[in-house]
Design an enzyme around this catalytic site. Structure first.
Site, short mmCIF file in Angstrom:
data_model
loop_
_atom_site.label_atom_id
_atom_site.label_comp_id
_atom_site.label_asym_id
_atom_site.label_seq_id
_atom_site.Cartn_x
_atom_site.Cartn_y
_atom_site.Cartn_z
N ASP A 202 56.33 53.63 -6.52
CA ASP A 202 55.38 52.71 -5.91
C ASP A 202 55.57 51.29 -6.46
OD1 ASP A 202 53.21 51.67 -4.56
OD2 ASP A 202 51.71 52.66 -5.81
N ASP A 309 54.49 61.16 -1.32
CA ASP A 309 53.32 61.34 -2.17
C ASP A 309 52.03 61.36 -1.34
OD1 ASP A 309 51.95 61.67 -4.54
OD2 ASP A 309 52.70 59.83 -5.47
N CYS A 350 54.88 65.51 -3.23
CA CYS A 350 53.93 65.33 -4.32
C CYS A 350 52.53 65.23 -3.71
CB CYS A 350 54.25 64.07 -5.11
SG CYS A 350 53.27 63.87 -6.62
N ARG A 365 56.24 68.82 -6.54
CA ARG A 365 55.52 68.71 -7.81
C ARG A 365 54.56 69.88 -7.93
NH1 ARG A 365 54.19 63.69 -9.97
NH2 ARG A 365 52.29 64.61 -10.79
N ASP A 369 50.02 64.22 -12.75
CA ASP A 369 50.85 63.22 -13.41
C ASP A 369 50.84 63.46 -14.91
OD1 ASP A 369 51.15 62.18 -10.92
OD2 ASP A 369 50.43 60.17 -11.41
#
Length: 499
Positions: A202, A309, A350, A365, A369
């Protein structure tokens, strides 16, 4: 209908929607509610979370439930807020209860429809919102039961074989503070290190929802992808294609293309970047055209590794143009993305709904995080919160998903600079990544001491033989790794980690 499952000497009375079919590894049960009467009393229960960040793990049927407590905004982002019941032991897609001598009784979905599995001291049950997907029921040694379930899931939903290799990502070093000069320097510094992918995270785009080069990339994203490729790395890029911030072009100009609330207004489906954000209604043809344009653009720039994501936003409860179940809308959307980019592009999911993503994403994932710290004081008690410990717990409890796609436990650290993790904690993360067989880091070479650079090189070149010897115990090239106390929250560098 009433039925009795026979597993050797174990008889399990059941209430089913129809006659089950025996397979070599268990039973396929017709779609509809399932309830099995087990003889184990209060025992261990495996709760599986809905998406990448959802809490997953083992608890007991007479103990505290696993989930996100007293945080509705976070629950909306990190688990299935609509179906979460904090007072029940239940989870998404698959569940299992512990029997004697390391055995489990497992129920898992074989399709979509927001399936839920729960248990108490007498019963393990399953149901879904649509009653369209069949179930798999099996009993046996824990690892074998989950492996058998993963195998039949792959038969039903597919399995992709592309592997990511060794990944460098910009996120856990520079976060959103990236620009093309910084990227160029970092790529040059990494030249000669055995990475396969250099992935921008990002910060390259002007705003989440508008997937064009931001002002800090004046030469354009094709030029940046070219620099990465010239250095010998596969160019990778982060996107969140299912969401849009309120100030993005698509949200301002076309609010009708967003998932709506009951009043016909765009529905807030999560919170980040100091704002709420919206979900795209992927059942609309114009949104599909938008997605095609976005993915043709970024692959045309030269990016062939895409981290997608906040994907759960494509499966939230809300009003869509077409009256289809939310997980069907999600599955159709990601299948459309896969068709657009082709089979050669690696898709890492993700924040993805875990089971509906099987067969479309190459990797996913499997935890929150990680962060350069052990736990986050602002989110103590939130198993989905940022931090190394939460990441380890969720990832280790999802090792079985290795049999359906690559599983990403998130980045590991070698740097001591700008890092609150001590050497043993860093080693835990490295061991978990080796166990899950997905290696990534965000450490810039210029932040590493010479010894840390050597450690990074060695780690990237090793491919240990992984053997799971117990629920949380493993053997890496003969080295015993015991994460039992770590998962239980009883071990850090000053106690009993073995690895």
């Amino acid at each position: 209908m009433l039925h009795t499952f026979t597993f050797g000497d174990l008889l399990i009375p059941a209430n089913l929607a129809g006659e089950p079919t025996a397979t070599s590894t268990g039973f396929v049960v017709p779609a509809g509610p399932v309830a099995l009467l087990h003889p184990f009393g209060d025992t261990g229960f495996y709760r599986h979370g809905w998406n990448s960040w959802s809490p997953s793990g083992w608890t007991t049927t007479d103990g505290e439930t696993i989930g996100i407590k007293n945080s509705p905004d976070r629950l909306l982002t990190a688990d299935d807020a609509v179906n979460e019941t904090p007072h029940l032991h239940s989870g998404s897609g698959v569940g299992a209860i512990a029997g004697p001598d390391g055995t489990v009784l497992l129920i898992g979905t074989l399709g979509l429809g927001n399936p839920r599995v729960g248990a108490d001291r007498n019963t393990i049950w399953a149901r879904s919102e649509t009653d369209e997907a069949e179930w798999f029921v099996t009993f046996g040694p824990e690892q074998q039961a989950f492996a058998d379930y993963a195998a039949i899931l792959s038969e039903r939903l597919g399995r992709r074989s592309q592997r990511a290799g060794r990944v460098w990502s910009s996120w856990y070093s520079y976060y959103e503070g990236i620009d093309e000069e910084l990227v160029a320097r970092t790529v040059a510094d990494l030249t000669g290190y055995p990475f396969d992918v250099f992935q921008l995270d990002d910060g390259w785009e002007p705003i989440v929802g508008d997937w064009t080069a931001g002002p800090d990339f004046p030469s354009g994203m094709q030029a940046t992808a070219g620099r990465i490729a010239e250095a010998g790395f596969r160019p990778g890029l982060w996107l969140a294609p299912m969401i849009a911030l309120p100030d993005s072009t698509i949200a301002r100009e076309r609010p009708d293309l967003l998932v709506q609330d009951d009043a016909g207004r765009p529905l807030a489906t999560g919170y980040n970047w100091n704002s709420h954000y919206y979900s795209l209604d992927t059942t609309q043809r114009e949104v599909q055209d938008h997605l095609r344009e976005v993915f043709e653009r970024v692959t045309g720039w030269g990016f062939s590794y895409l981290k997608l994501d906040f994907m759960y936003a494509g499966a939230v409860t809300g009003r869509r143009h077409q009256d289809v179940h939310r997980e069907t809308a999600y599955r159709d959307a990601i299948s459309f993305i896969r068709e657009t980019v082709g089979d050669d592009v690696y898709l890492l999911g993700c924040g993805v709904p875990m089971i509906p993503s099987i067969g479309v994403f190459d990797g996913a994932r499997v935890g929150p995080d990680v962060g350069p710290f052990w736990d986050n004081a602002e989110r103590v008690g939130d198993p989905s919160g940022v931090g190394a410990w939460n990441s380890i717990v969720d990832s280790v409890n999802r090792v079985w998903l290795k049999d359906v796609y690559e599983v990403d436990p998130d980045a590991v650290y070698f740097r001591s600079a700008r890092n609150l993790l001590d050497p043993v904690e860093r080693r835990m993360l490295q061991d978990v990544a080796a166990i899950l067989e997905f290696k990534s880091t965000s450490d810039p070479v210029v932040w590493l001491h010479e010894s840390e650079r050597a450690e990074l090189r060695q780690y990237l070149t090793e491919t240990p033989m992984v053997e799971q010897t117990g629920r949380f115990t493993f053997r890496l090239d003969g080295r015993e790794v015991d994460l039992t106390a770590v998962v239980a929250g009883e071990a850090r560098s000053d106690t009993s980690y073995i690895g």
